[in-house]
Design a protein around this motif. Sequence first.
Motif, mmCIF file in Angstrom:
data_model
loop_
_atom_site.group_PDB
_atom_site.id
_atom_site.type_symbol
_atom_site.label_atom_id
_atom_site.label_comp_id
_atom_site.label_asym_id
_atom_site.label_seq_id
_atom_site.Cartn_x
_atom_site.Cartn_y
_atom_site.Cartn_z
ATOM 1 N N TYR A 63 6.574 35.621 20.905
ATOM 2 C CA TYR A 63 7.759 36.483 20.990
ATOM 3 C C TYR A 63 8.738 36.002 22.064
ATOM 4 O O TYR A 63 9.954 36.054 21.883
ATOM 5 C CB TYR A 63 7.340 37.927 21.265
ATOM 6 C CG TYR A 63 6.655 38.614 20.109
ATOM 7 C CD1 TYR A 63 7.031 38.307 18.799
ATOM 8 C CD2 TYR A 63 5.657 39.562 20.313
ATOM 9 C CE1 TYR A 63 6.417 38.931 17.728
ATOM 10 C CE2 TYR A 63 5.040 40.186 19.240
ATOM 11 C CZ TYR A 63 5.419 39.864 17.943
ATOM 12 O OH TYR A 63 4.814 40.477 16.892
ATOM 13 N N ARG A 64 8.196 35.549 23.194
ATOM 14 C CA ARG A 64 9.067 35.046 24.264
ATOM 15 C C ARG A 64 9.849 33.810 23.801
ATOM 16 O O ARG A 64 11.048 33.675 24.078
ATOM 17 C CB ARG A 64 8.229 34.706 25.499
ATOM 18 C CG ARG A 64 7.650 35.921 26.212
ATOM 19 C CD ARG A 64 7.100 35.519 27.569
ATOM 20 N NE ARG A 64 6.397 36.618 28.210
ATOM 21 C CZ ARG A 64 5.092 36.793 28.155
ATOM 22 N NH1 ARG A 64 4.334 35.928 27.474
ATOM 23 N NH2 ARG A 64 4.517 37.824 28.750
ATOM 24 N N LYS A 122 15.051 31.472 22.037
ATOM 25 C CA LYS A 122 15.881 30.796 21.042
ATOM 26 C C LYS A 122 17.089 31.649 20.686
ATOM 27 O O LYS A 122 18.196 31.139 20.513
ATOM 28 C CB LYS A 122 15.053 30.508 19.795
ATOM 29 C CG LYS A 122 14.002 29.423 19.986
ATOM 30 C CD LYS A 122 13.223 29.193 18.702
ATOM 31 C CE LYS A 122 12.147 28.127 18.898
ATOM 32 N NZ LYS A 122 11.367 27.897 17.649
ATOM 33 N N ILE A 123 16.851 32.959 20.581
ATOM 34 C CA ILE A 123 17.960 33.859 20.258
ATOM 35 C C ILE A 123 18.990 33.878 21.382
ATOM 36 O O ILE A 123 20.208 33.832 21.153
ATOM 37 C CB ILE A 123 17.424 35.273 19.982
ATOM 38 C CG1 ILE A 123 16.564 35.289 18.721
ATOM 39 C CG2 ILE A 123 18.569 36.274 19.861
ATOM 40 C CD1 ILE A 123 15.907 36.618 18.440
ATOM 41 N N ASN A 178 25.888 31.374 18.218
ATOM 42 C CA ASN A 178 26.563 32.088 17.114
ATOM 43 C C ASN A 178 26.240 33.577 17.140
ATOM 44 O O ASN A 178 25.937 34.193 16.116
ATOM 45 C CB ASN A 178 26.143 31.483 15.773
ATOM 46 C CG ASN A 178 24.637 31.537 15.574
ATOM 47 O OD1 ASN A 178 23.894 31.715 16.535
ATOM 48 N ND2 ASN A 178 24.195 31.366 14.334
ATOM 49 N N HIS A 179 26.274 34.156 18.311
ATOM 50 C CA HIS A 179 25.989 35.587 18.426
ATOM 51 C C HIS A 179 27.101 36.417 17.790
ATOM 52 O O HIS A 179 28.277 36.034 17.824
ATOM 53 C CB HIS A 179 25.841 35.981 19.897
ATOM 54 C CG HIS A 179 24.635 35.394 20.548
ATOM 55 N ND1 HIS A 179 23.360 35.674 20.149
ATOM 56 C CD2 HIS A 179 24.523 34.510 21.582
ATOM 57 C CE1 HIS A 179 22.500 35.011 20.895
ATOM 58 N NE2 HIS A 179 23.182 34.287 21.771
#
Length: 240
Positions: free
Chosen positions: A136-137, A142-143, A148-149
């Motif tokens: 999850y980390r 990566k997010i 491209n948020h």
Amino acid sequence: MSKKDNGGLTVIFAYLNEKNRPYSAQDVFNNLQKQHGLGKTAVVKAMEQLALEGKIKEKTYGKQKIYFADQAQFAEVSEADLKAIDSHISDLSTQVQAISQGCRQLDTELKELNSSLTTEEMMSEIKELKAECSGYREHLEKIKSATNHVTPEQKEMVYKERHLYVKEWKKRKRLASDMMGSILEGYPKTKKQFLKLVWRLMRTVKLLCQVPDNVGGSLFTFDLNVNSEGVLCHQNSFQE
């Protein structure tokens, strides 16, 4: 008399003296058969013989005979002795209750321990959870590192458009359902036959309908017509 019969006499005589309470032959048989392997016939004969010899007493109540120890062989008990015995019985009963309560508590603790994870199982589960958290980390990093948020304004605009399209789709669906319901009230055939008729009519005209393809709000365009050669053809497309 065989040694086995003599053994049965001794066992039954000792049992009646020890319990010092009335028993029928059936009661003695039920209480002693598993431990000493005595048959019912042997028990009945033994008790009758003991009664004939005067070692035990016999009383008849209707068709049933009751046997009990000869009370003359026991020393007389005074009122004080009886009170002392009753007091001792009361103390023992209290101890039994306390021990029973302790046993129930231990049994509850044992069930809880049996239903809980062992140390090895807990260590294995912790290891799996740590590996899952690590994944999850990595995904979160990566997010965060992506360029491209979607801005809050863009997100709000998408939600508004989705709300608009869904609202319009529900409106058109309701109108179509009302129209079909009104037609079917006077239509002599079934709903399924009516829909087949509509489909045949659609083959002769060009149909352009726009409906939300999914909850995300995309529009699905379906063109249906008959080409110059008289062949049915269609074209699908998506509009964001």
